[in-house]
Design a protein around this motif. Structure first.
Motif, PDB file in Angstrom:
ATOM      1  N   LEU A 168      -1.043  -2.761   6.029  1.00 25.95           N
ATOM      2  CA  LEU A 168      -1.374  -1.085   6.375  1.00 25.95           C
ATOM      3  C   LEU A 168      -2.089  -1.066   7.629  1.00 25.95           C
ATOM      4  O   LEU A 168      -1.828   0.027   8.170  1.00 25.95           O
ATOM      5  N   TYR A 183      -5.286   6.043   0.039  1.00 32.06           N
ATOM      6  CA  TYR A 183      -4.153   4.721  -0.148  1.00 32.06           C
ATOM      7  C   TYR A 183      -4.417   4.165  -1.391  1.00 32.06           C
ATOM      8  O   TYR A 183      -5.547   4.327  -2.313  1.00 32.06           O
ATOM      9  N   LEU A 215     -10.142  -0.483   4.678  1.00 32.51           N
ATOM     10  CA  LEU A 215      -8.913  -1.511   4.055  1.00 32.51           C
ATOM     11  C   LEU A 215      -9.561  -3.008   3.973  1.00 32.51           C
ATOM     12  O   LEU A 215      -8.965  -3.560   3.125  1.00 32.51           O
ATOM     13  N   LEU A 273      -5.878   7.900   7.931  1.00 32.56           N
ATOM     14  CA  LEU A 273      -5.606   7.318   6.611  1.00 32.56           C
ATOM     15  C   LEU A 273      -6.512   8.166   5.752  1.00 32.56           C
ATOM     16  O   LEU A 273      -7.701   7.836   5.649  1.00 32.56           O
ATOM     17  N   TYR A 333       0.508   4.952   0.970  1.00 31.89           N
ATOM     18  CA  TYR A 333      -0.470   5.792   1.670  1.00 31.89           C
ATOM     19  C   TYR A 333      -0.191   7.111   2.093  1.00 31.89           C
ATOM     20  O   TYR A 333       0.896   7.485   1.862  1.00 31.89           O
ATOM     21  N   HIS A 364      -3.461   0.209  -3.724  1.00 29.76           N
ATOM     22  CA  HIS A 364      -2.914  -1.040  -3.569  1.00 29.76           C
ATOM     23  C   HIS A 364      -2.230  -1.438  -4.591  1.00 29.76           C
ATOM     24  O   HIS A 364      -2.519  -1.271  -5.843  1.00 29.76           O
ATOM     25  N   SER A 421      -9.575   4.210   6.988  1.00 28.19           N
ATOM     26  CA  SER A 421      -8.842   3.014   7.530  1.00 28.19           C
ATOM     27  C   SER A 421     -10.115   1.860   7.635  1.00 28.19           C
ATOM     28  O   SER A 421      -9.759   0.691   7.430  1.00 28.19           O
ATOM     29  N   TYR A 466       0.713  -1.226   0.147  1.00 31.10           N
ATOM     30  CA  TYR A 466      -0.130  -0.089  -0.058  1.00 31.10           C
ATOM     31  C   TYR A 466       0.800   1.102   0.193  1.00 31.10           C
ATOM     32  O   TYR A 466       1.598   1.301   0.798  1.00 31.10           O
TER      33      TYR A 466
END
Length: 99
Positions: A27, A53, A95, A50, A9, A55, A92, A7
């Motif tokens: 993460l 982000y 995720l 967060l 971020y 991936h 977050s 990730y």
């Protein structure tokens, strides 16, 4: 066997203020460690969320993207965040959807 995850971020707190850009394999774990109180902790870490982000499955792709973000300047970073997360919400909890 599960494919690897990488990730890129961006942690931040308030729009148009300091951000932290990096790479993490896990993460969720990295966020938990980042938020732990530390001596001389910077203000981003103290209240970090967060806010963005991406991936990747290949570490080289994640590293290249991290360098692009770090080299692009704060205005482009803020614009990127605001294009996907205009209210700078904590992402977050999204995720687990990515795994």
């Amino acid at each position: 066997m599960q494919a690897p995850h990488y990730y890129v971020y961006i942690f931040g707190d308030n729009p148009r203020e300091d951000v932290e850009i990096g790479i993490a394999g896990d993460l969720q774990k990295h966020m938990a460690e980042f938020k732990l109180p530390q001596p001389n902790q910077n203000k981003v870490a103290a209240k970090a969320k967060l806010v963005y982000y991406e991936h990747y499955q290949a570490p080289e792709e994640a590293q290249t993207r991290e360098q692009q973000l770090k080299g692009g300047g704060l205005d482009s970073t803020f614009n990127l965040i605001e294009s996907m997360n205009p209210n700078w919400l904590d992402l977050s909890d999204t995720l687990s959807d990515q795994l």
